[in-house]
Design an enzyme around this catalytic site. Sequence first.
Site, PDB file in Angstrom:
ATOM      1  N   LYS A  36       0.690  15.561  11.424  1.00  0.00           N
ATOM      2  CA  LYS A  36       0.641  14.321  10.647  1.00  0.00           C
ATOM      3  C   LYS A  36       1.856  13.450  10.960  1.00  0.00           C
ATOM      4  O   LYS A  36       2.837  13.925  11.554  1.00  0.00           O
ATOM      5  CB  LYS A  36       0.600  14.670   9.155  1.00  0.00           C
ATOM      6  CG  LYS A  36       1.840  15.399   8.678  1.00  0.00           C
ATOM      7  CD  LYS A  36       1.615  16.062   7.330  1.00  0.00           C
ATOM      8  CE  LYS A  36       2.886  16.745   6.856  1.00  0.00           C
ATOM      9  NZ  LYS A  36       2.637  17.623   5.719  1.00  0.00           N
ATOM     10  N   ARG A 130       0.509  18.335  -7.499  1.00  0.00           N
ATOM     11  CA  ARG A 130       0.302  17.168  -6.647  1.00  0.00           C
ATOM     12  C   ARG A 130      -1.197  16.936  -6.479  1.00  0.00           C
ATOM     13  O   ARG A 130      -1.697  15.883  -6.830  1.00  0.00           O
ATOM     14  CB  ARG A 130       0.999  17.389  -5.303  1.00  0.00           C
ATOM     15  CG  ARG A 130       0.954  16.195  -4.385  1.00  0.00           C
ATOM     16  CD  ARG A 130       1.851  16.373  -3.179  1.00  0.00           C
ATOM     17  NE  ARG A 130       1.382  17.371  -2.226  1.00  0.00           N
ATOM     18  CZ  ARG A 130       1.971  17.638  -1.064  1.00  0.00           C
ATOM     19  NH1 ARG A 130       3.067  16.987  -0.721  1.00  0.00           N
ATOM     20  NH2 ARG A 130       1.499  18.567  -0.251  1.00  0.00           N
ATOM     21  N   HIS A 160      -0.327  24.921  -1.903  1.00  0.00           N
ATOM     22  CA  HIS A 160       0.884  24.469  -1.204  1.00  0.00           C
ATOM     23  C   HIS A 160       2.098  24.849  -2.039  1.00  0.00           C
ATOM     24  O   HIS A 160       2.121  24.615  -3.244  1.00  0.00           O
ATOM     25  CB  HIS A 160       0.820  22.955  -0.994  1.00  0.00           C
ATOM     26  CG  HIS A 160       1.876  22.426  -0.062  1.00  0.00           C
ATOM     27  ND1 HIS A 160       2.041  22.902   1.225  1.00  0.00           N
ATOM     28  CD2 HIS A 160       2.805  21.456  -0.221  1.00  0.00           C
ATOM     29  CE1 HIS A 160       3.036  22.238   1.815  1.00  0.00           C
ATOM     30  NE2 HIS A 160       3.513  21.362   0.957  1.00  0.00           N
ATOM     31  N   ARG A 216       0.239  27.211   7.765  1.00  0.00           N
ATOM     32  CA  ARG A 216       0.293  25.787   8.159  1.00  0.00           C
ATOM     33  C   ARG A 216       1.755  25.429   8.413  1.00  0.00           C
ATOM     34  O   ARG A 216       2.517  25.236   7.478  1.00  0.00           O
ATOM     35  CB  ARG A 216      -0.235  24.896   7.024  1.00  0.00           C
ATOM     36  CG  ARG A 216      -1.608  25.273   6.487  1.00  0.00           C
ATOM     37  CD  ARG A 216      -2.045  24.283   5.406  1.00  0.00           C
ATOM     38  NE  ARG A 216      -1.081  24.117   4.348  1.00  0.00           N
ATOM     39  CZ  ARG A 216      -1.048  24.846   3.225  1.00  0.00           C
ATOM     40  NH1 ARG A 216      -1.961  25.767   2.993  1.00  0.00           N
ATOM     41  NH2 ARG A 216      -0.104  24.624   2.324  1.00  0.00           N
ATOM     42  N   TYR A 260      28.310  -5.982   9.387  1.00  0.00           N
ATOM     43  CA  TYR A 260      27.879  -6.674   8.170  1.00  0.00           C
ATOM     44  C   TYR A 260      28.654  -6.169   6.958  1.00  0.00           C
ATOM     45  O   TYR A 260      28.834  -4.955   6.781  1.00  0.00           O
ATOM     46  CB  TYR A 260      26.400  -6.403   7.910  1.00  0.00           C
ATOM     47  CG  TYR A 260      25.454  -7.142   8.819  1.00  0.00           C
ATOM     48  CD1 TYR A 260      25.436  -8.532   8.884  1.00  0.00           C
ATOM     49  CD2 TYR A 260      24.533  -6.431   9.590  1.00  0.00           C
ATOM     50  CE1 TYR A 260      24.542  -9.193   9.703  1.00  0.00           C
ATOM     51  CE2 TYR A 260      23.630  -7.092  10.408  1.00  0.00           C
ATOM     52  CZ  TYR A 260      23.643  -8.481  10.469  1.00  0.00           C
ATOM     53  OH  TYR A 260      22.754  -9.126  11.269  1.00  0.00           O
ATOM     54  N   CYS A 307      23.137  -1.638  11.760  1.00  0.00           N
ATOM     55  CA  CYS A 307      22.327  -2.863  11.721  1.00  0.00           C
ATOM     56  C   CYS A 307      20.867  -2.512  12.000  1.00  0.00           C
ATOM     57  O   CYS A 307      20.523  -1.359  12.240  1.00  0.00           O
ATOM     58  CB  CYS A 307      22.792  -3.863  12.772  1.00  0.00           C
ATOM     59  SG  CYS A 307      24.567  -4.112  12.851  1.00  0.00           S
ATOM     60  N   MET A 308      20.007  -3.515  12.000  1.00  0.00           N
ATOM     61  CA  MET A 308      18.596  -3.268  12.271  1.00  0.00           C
ATOM     62  C   MET A 308      18.397  -2.697  13.680  1.00  0.00           C
ATOM     63  O   MET A 308      17.611  -1.778  13.882  1.00  0.00           O
ATOM     64  CB  MET A 308      17.797  -4.564  12.111  1.00  0.00           C
ATOM     65  CG  MET A 308      16.299  -4.358  12.251  1.00  0.00           C
ATOM     66  SD  MET A 308      15.356  -5.885  12.087  1.00  0.00           S
ATOM     67  CE  MET A 308      15.427  -6.166  10.336  1.00  0.00           C
ATOM     68  N   ASP A 309      19.128  -3.265  14.649  1.00  0.00           N
ATOM     69  CA  ASP A 309      18.878  -2.909  16.048  1.00  0.00           C
ATOM     70  C   ASP A 309      20.098  -2.335  16.760  1.00  0.00           C
ATOM     71  O   ASP A 309      20.003  -2.006  17.939  1.00  0.00           O
ATOM     72  CB  ASP A 309      18.441  -4.162  16.824  1.00  0.00           C
ATOM     73  CG  ASP A 309      17.375  -4.938  16.089  1.00  0.00           C
ATOM     74  OD1 ASP A 309      16.371  -4.307  15.711  1.00  0.00           O
ATOM     75  OD2 ASP A 309      17.563  -6.149  15.861  1.00  0.00           O
TER      76      ASP A 309
HETATM   77  C1  LIG Z   1       3.059  18.888   5.921  1.00  0.00           C
HETATM   78  C2  LIG Z   1       2.344  20.050   5.348  1.00  0.00           C
HETATM   79  C3  LIG Z   1       2.589  21.346   5.800  1.00  0.00           C
HETATM   80  C4  LIG Z   1       3.693  21.673   6.778  1.00  0.00           C
HETATM   81  O1  LIG Z   1       4.906  21.774   6.064  1.00  0.00           O
HETATM   82  P1  LIG Z   1       6.298  22.134   6.785  1.00  0.00           P
HETATM   83  O2  LIG Z   1       7.245  22.263   5.657  1.00  0.00           O
HETATM   84  O3  LIG Z   1       6.622  20.977   7.667  1.00  0.00           O
HETATM   85  O4  LIG Z   1       6.094  23.377   7.537  1.00  0.00           O
HETATM   86  C5  LIG Z   1       1.813  22.362   5.294  1.00  0.00           C
HETATM   87  N1  LIG Z   1       0.847  22.125   4.370  1.00  0.00           N
HETATM   88  C6  LIG Z   1       0.614  20.892   3.889  1.00  0.00           C
HETATM   89  C7  LIG Z   1      -0.447  20.689   2.871  1.00  0.00           C
HETATM   90  C8  LIG Z   1       1.353  19.816   4.345  1.00  0.00           C
HETATM   91  O5  LIG Z   1       1.127  18.590   3.856  1.00  0.00           O
END
Ligand SMILES: *Cc1c(COP(=O)(O)O)cnc(C)c1O
Length: 399
Positions: A36, A130, A160, A216, A260, A307-309
């Site tokens: 992601k 969540r 999660h 995951r 700045y 700065c931005m850049d």
């Molecule tokens: C992003 C995500 C992960 C991976 O988490 P890490 O801490 O980067 O290993 C696993 N499960 C879900 C639902 C996530 O959104």
Amino acid sequence: MYRGTFAIVDAEAITFNIRQFKRLLRPGARLLVAVKANGYGHGALTAARAALAGGADALGVASLEEALALREAGIKAPMLVFGPVHPGNAQAAAAHGVSMTLTDDPRWMDGLTFDPPLRVHLKVDTGMTRLGFADAPSLLAAARYLAARGDVRVEGVFTHLACADAPNPAHADAQIRRFHEALGALQAEGLRPPVAHAANSAGTLRNPAWHFDMVRIGISAYGLPPSPDFPVPIPLRPALHLYSFITRVRWITPGETVGYGATFTATRPTRVATVPVGYADGYPRLLSNRARAWAAGKDARVIGRVCMDQLMLDVTDIPEATVGSPVTLYGRRAPLSWTARALWQQPPAGQEGWLQSSWRAEAADAPLLSVDELAQHAETISYEILCALAARVPRIVIG
Ligand SMILES: *Cc1c(COP(=O)(O)O)cnc(C)c1O
């Protein structure tokens, strides 16, 4: 490349890291790699290919848009969208064979049919608060409803962990206990989906009992620990490295200021180097007057506001840092053979190959300026630094 600011994405490191995880997994457990947020900044397609090359079984994304972009690029691997399935995305997900997350009452499916079948994973909220079913009755009602349909395939069930990296395992243990209870309730009615999963990188590295049927992993696939002091039992190679070149150097006298807001005032004769990287590239403004970078391979403080850049470094004690010297913002220290002059001497078509081969030869095992160090100065976590790397920064892929 015309500006001189670029990232090295070490795709071989991602593949290496995935192989390490494969060896660590409970036998039979599958490996999903989160790609992601543009593959945590590394490039979603680069990350996906590297992960699959290392033996990943599936990919995880945040939205159906992210999944479809990978499908369009030719990625055929199983893909799970962590975000919720709803009437607005279910048909497209089914059509493209992308698995979605069912987080609550599915009766909105009444009147819809999916052909090919819609693939879903049930999400159970065991303490993250969540997304997901928060009690057994609502979970079982959904599972029964889906089982009675012929056009939805319930592939998995997951939760999660909110505190998998915390020194005290109590919160994660409680979540795992509730997850077991949810699995037991499904099992008792013959509704337990084939693939149960709970662990992110931290959970995977921490406890094989949390691996269930799949893990995951995200951050550690990219070679970083889940949090700075987390004990990591396998070797990991960080994959993202950010570099630039000094564009200007100037001496200032005590009392003169930088940037700045004039937030830095010289207290000694100070040599100031300007570097063309800024917060619009994903280098946080909170690093102003806080972080260090390596200029010509040596420690240099960021002075004045980012700065931005662009940003400015104090190179008073680094006389060899001159216009065209390499700057490492994070990652492996830039090869000293990297000068802007040497880069611009390459024909445009040859620049990438020159950077790739010199990085491999000189930087792959060089000292590391860790993203975690910057993240601590920026009052954030490594994840945010990685995925903030802007689209405008060219990514040069190793591998
Ligand atoms: C992003 C995500 C992960 C991976 O988490 P890490 O801490 O980067 O290993 C696993 N499960 C879900 C639902 C996530 O959104």
